[in-house]
Design a protein around this motif. Sequence first.
Motif, PDB file in Angstrom:
ATOM      1  N   VAL A 143     -16.676  44.091   6.564  1.00 22.41           N
ATOM      2  CA  VAL A 143     -16.411  45.476   6.960  1.00 22.41           C
ATOM      3  C   VAL A 143     -17.618  46.041   7.683  1.00 22.41           C
ATOM      4  N   ASP A 144     -17.355  46.677   8.798  1.00 23.35           N
ATOM      5  CA  ASP A 144     -18.407  47.295   9.586  1.00 23.35           C
ATOM      6  C   ASP A 144     -19.003  48.478   8.822  1.00 23.35           C
ATOM      7  N   VAL A 145     -20.324  48.564   8.858  1.00 24.68           N
ATOM      8  CA  VAL A 145     -20.998  49.743   8.316  1.00 24.68           C
ATOM      9  C   VAL A 145     -21.668  50.454   9.490  1.00 24.68           C
ATOM     10  N   LEU A 147     -21.286  54.738  11.525  1.00 29.22           N
ATOM     11  CA  LEU A 147     -20.576  56.010  11.382  1.00 29.22           C
ATOM     12  C   LEU A 147     -19.658  56.359  12.549  1.00 29.22           C
ATOM     13  N   ASP A 148     -19.676  55.566  13.599  1.00 26.74           N
ATOM     14  CA  ASP A 148     -18.963  55.992  14.818  1.00 26.74           C
ATOM     15  C   ASP A 148     -17.479  56.307  14.654  1.00 26.74           C
ATOM     16  N   PRO A 149     -16.708  55.557  13.837  1.00 31.32           N
ATOM     17  CA  PRO A 149     -15.285  55.922  13.761  1.00 31.32           C
ATOM     18  C   PRO A 149     -15.066  57.299  13.114  1.00 31.32           C
ATOM     19  N   HIS A 155     -21.194  58.764  17.731  1.00 33.53           N
ATOM     20  CA  HIS A 155     -22.386  57.927  17.538  1.00 33.53           C
ATOM     21  C   HIS A 155     -22.357  57.207  16.193  1.00 33.53           C
ATOM     22  N   ASP A 156     -23.180  56.148  16.119  1.00 34.20           N
ATOM     23  CA  ASP A 156     -23.232  55.346  14.897  1.00 34.20           C
ATOM     24  C   ASP A 156     -24.062  56.016  13.803  1.00 34.20           C
ATOM     25  N   GLY A 157     -24.832  57.036  14.191  1.00 35.66           N
ATOM     26  CA  GLY A 157     -25.670  57.738  13.217  1.00 35.66           C
ATOM     27  C   GLY A 157     -25.438  59.230  13.283  1.00 35.66           C
ATOM     28  N   PRO A 190     -23.612  45.880   8.773  1.00 27.94           N
ATOM     29  CA  PRO A 190     -24.215  47.075   9.384  1.00 27.94           C
ATOM     30  C   PRO A 190     -24.362  46.875  10.885  1.00 27.94           C
ATOM     31  N   SER A 191     -23.676  47.710  11.659  1.00 29.75           N
ATOM     32  CA  SER A 191     -23.641  47.532  13.112  1.00 29.75           C
ATOM     33  C   SER A 191     -24.286  48.719  13.816  1.00 29.75           C
ATOM     34  N   ASP A 192     -25.019  49.511  13.050  1.00 39.43           N
ATOM     35  CA  ASP A 192     -25.521  50.797  13.532  1.00 39.43           C
ATOM     36  C   ASP A 192     -26.874  50.713  14.221  1.00 39.43           C
ATOM     37  N   ALA A 217     -25.831  41.058   9.201  1.00 41.29           N
ATOM     38  CA  ALA A 217     -26.519  42.122   9.951  1.00 41.29           C
ATOM     39  C   ALA A 217     -26.263  41.979  11.442  1.00 41.29           C
ATOM     40  N   TYR A 218     -25.795  43.058  12.053  1.00 41.21           N
ATOM     41  CA  TYR A 218     -25.760  43.083  13.511  1.00 41.21           C
ATOM     42  C   TYR A 218     -27.223  43.295  13.905  1.00 41.21           C
ATOM     43  N   SER A 219     -27.962  42.202  14.040  1.00 37.04           N
ATOM     44  CA  SER A 219     -29.418  42.306  14.215  1.00 37.04           C
ATOM     45  C   SER A 219     -29.785  42.587  15.662  1.00 37.04           C
ATOM     46  N   PHE A 226     -19.894  46.311  27.665  1.00 35.45           N
ATOM     47  CA  PHE A 226     -18.770  45.450  27.282  1.00 35.45           C
ATOM     48  C   PHE A 226     -18.027  45.950  26.033  1.00 35.45           C
ATOM     49  N   TYR A 227     -18.496  47.035  25.417  1.00 41.13           N
ATOM     50  CA  TYR A 227     -17.793  47.578  24.241  1.00 41.13           C
ATOM     51  C   TYR A 227     -16.697  48.575  24.627  1.00 41.13           C
ATOM     52  N   GLY A 228     -16.516  48.811  25.916  1.00 42.78           N
ATOM     53  CA  GLY A 228     -15.572  49.848  26.348  1.00 42.78           C
ATOM     54  C   GLY A 228     -14.199  49.770  25.693  1.00 42.78           C
ATOM     55  N   PRO A 229     -13.511  48.635  25.770  1.00 46.79           N
ATOM     56  CA  PRO A 229     -12.159  48.578  25.210  1.00 46.79           C
ATOM     57  C   PRO A 229     -12.130  48.804  23.691  1.00 46.79           C
ATOM     58  N   PHE A 230     -13.190  48.386  22.985  1.00 51.23           N
ATOM     59  CA  PHE A 230     -13.262  48.622  21.535  1.00 51.23           C
ATOM     60  C   PHE A 230     -13.236  50.119  21.244  1.00 51.23           C
ATOM     61  N   ARG A 231     -13.972  50.870  22.051  1.00 52.12           N
ATOM     62  CA  ARG A 231     -14.033  52.316  21.797  1.00 52.12           C
ATOM     63  C   ARG A 231     -12.650  52.944  22.014  1.00 52.12           C
ATOM     64  N   ASP A 232     -11.833  52.375  22.901  1.00 57.30           N
ATOM     65  CA  ASP A 232     -10.422  52.815  23.001  1.00 57.30           C
ATOM     66  C   ASP A 232      -9.681  52.452  21.725  1.00 57.30           C
ATOM     67  N   ASP A 243     -25.148  58.035  25.527  1.00 59.32           N
ATOM     68  CA  ASP A 243     -25.042  56.589  25.333  1.00 59.32           C
ATOM     69  C   ASP A 243     -25.773  56.204  24.050  1.00 59.32           C
ATOM     70  N   LYS A 244     -25.845  54.891  23.778  1.00 60.52           N
ATOM     71  CA  LYS A 244     -26.418  54.433  22.511  1.00 60.52           C
ATOM     72  C   LYS A 244     -27.777  53.759  22.705  1.00 60.52           C
ATOM     73  N   LYS A 245     -28.426  54.079  23.833  1.00 60.66           N
ATOM     74  CA  LYS A 245     -29.657  53.344  24.183  1.00 60.66           C
ATOM     75  C   LYS A 245     -30.850  53.632  23.291  1.00 60.66           C
ATOM     76  N   ILE A 274     -25.539  38.305  16.846  1.00 57.20           N
ATOM     77  CA  ILE A 274     -25.936  38.660  18.208  1.00 57.20           C
ATOM     78  C   ILE A 274     -24.680  39.171  18.902  1.00 57.20           C
ATOM     79  N   LYS A 275     -24.832  40.228  19.672  1.00 57.68           N
ATOM     80  CA  LYS A 275     -23.664  40.887  20.235  1.00 57.68           C
ATOM     81  C   LYS A 275     -24.058  41.681  21.466  1.00 57.68           C
ATOM     82  N   PRO A 276     -23.322  41.633  22.580  1.00 54.23           N
ATOM     83  CA  PRO A 276     -22.161  40.790  22.885  1.00 54.23           C
ATOM     84  C   PRO A 276     -22.493  39.291  22.865  1.00 54.23           C
TER      85      PRO A 276
HETATM   86  C1  PBG Z   1     -19.579  50.310  16.235  1.00 58.59           C
HETATM   87  C2  PBG Z   1     -19.159  48.999  16.769  1.00 58.59           C
HETATM   88  C3  PBG Z   1     -18.933  48.722  18.110  1.00 58.59           C
HETATM   89  C4  PBG Z   1     -18.457  47.434  18.162  1.00 58.59           C
HETATM   90  C5  PBG Z   1     -18.421  46.938  16.869  1.00 58.59           C
HETATM   91  N1  PBG Z   1     -18.891  47.922  16.011  1.00 58.59           N
HETATM   92  C6  PBG Z   1     -19.015  49.583  19.310  1.00 58.59           C
HETATM   93  C7  PBG Z   1     -20.250  50.273  19.647  1.00 58.59           C
HETATM   94  O1  PBG Z   1     -21.341  49.972  19.168  1.00 58.59           O
HETATM   95  O2  PBG Z   1     -20.143  51.215  20.427  1.00 58.59           O
HETATM   96  C8  PBG Z   1     -18.038  46.747  19.437  1.00 58.59           C
HETATM   97  C9  PBG Z   1     -17.066  45.658  19.316  1.00 58.59           C
HETATM   98  C10 PBG Z   1     -16.393  45.257  20.571  1.00 58.59           C
HETATM   99  O3  PBG Z   1     -16.646  45.765  21.681  1.00 58.59           O
HETATM  100  O4  PBG Z   1     -15.546  44.380  20.460  1.00 58.59           O
HETATM  101  N2  PBG Z   1     -20.666  50.409  15.471  1.00 58.59           N
END
Ligand code: PBG
Length: 352
Positions: A143-145, A147-149, A155-157, A190-192, A217-219, A226-232, A243-245, A274-276
Amino acid sequence: MAETKANPFLRSVPERAAPRLPEALGAYPQVRMRRNRSDAWSRRLVAEARLSADDLIWPLFVQEDSGESAVASMPGVKRYGLDRLVDAVGEVAELGVPALALFPYIDDSLKTADCAEAHNPENLVCRAIRALKAALPEMGVLVDVALDPYNSLGHDGLVEDGRILNDETIEVLIRQALVHAEAGCDLVGPSDMMDGRIGAIRGALDGAGFQDVKICAYSAKYASAFYGPFRDAVGSGGALAGDKKTYQMDPANSDEALREVALDLQEGADLVMIKPGLPYLDVIRRVKETFGVPTVAYQVSGEYAMMKAAAANGWLDNDKVLMESLVAFKRAGADAVLSYAAPEVAGLLKAG
Ligand code: PBG
């Protein structure tokens, strides 16, 4: 002649191992590289990397409404209502996929500045975890940890005057991780990208008796387009302010990725991510070679969308390009890959 002094301002160039001379391994015409490639059986024998269903983690979306809905920018991907979730996951478990990753599609009315829904023990994710673990106890649930949803600002925080707060966010992430653990998840992810959150979450889980809940850990998570469609898919794209920079990494950096991974390991991460994925195979390789720890890659929504869009136009062969993209992760050193195509690929692997 005066001795040349090393310039302390020049960044030292790491010495590379001398390349093995091709002569030492023979040369054409005695050597013909195509010999081993000439038959299907010999290609199978010498294949270095292999993809199996065991390597796959299926990321999927859950929704409050019953039934299913399509994600326009991710052809073939659906959001599942809790009435459909167990059946959908059951089919994928049958194909041998060992784990899934859950992401919620949250109604706008539940998104707030304090992200309180993230740690409501009755929230959609917690109910999904309970349903899955009751019906399919053998399936690993990640499970993702973050806050963005649940965040009205996307934002994630936590956000204050346009700044993303680090330590205050960690307090909320801890509560989120704890409700997930109480609901029965096997791994928290944790993906934050807040600093210090892995250690804090590990400490809180241990303190509450959840020492067996793993942390993926999303380290090295990059600030990626490349996260655009996920945010949809999770409905956070419209809300995102800026942005999340300031917390996700600069795509230009990979030394920094090694530091991020080192810190997360020190803080107790069981797996690092590692992501993407495909644009960052070099980072996967460096992480695996440097640390030799379980290394996970995320083939993100935009990568999936690119392949699907090209395939829908007849420009790429869907099945072949999916398989090739995933074996590339294995070759780079990933132990497991999150892919939206996991059900499809597991089906292809089964069919042989
Ligand atoms: C949010 C989160 C994101 C993804 C996974 N967890 C998006 C973001 O950081 O904006 C992206 C996954 C994807 O694009 O498939 N913390």
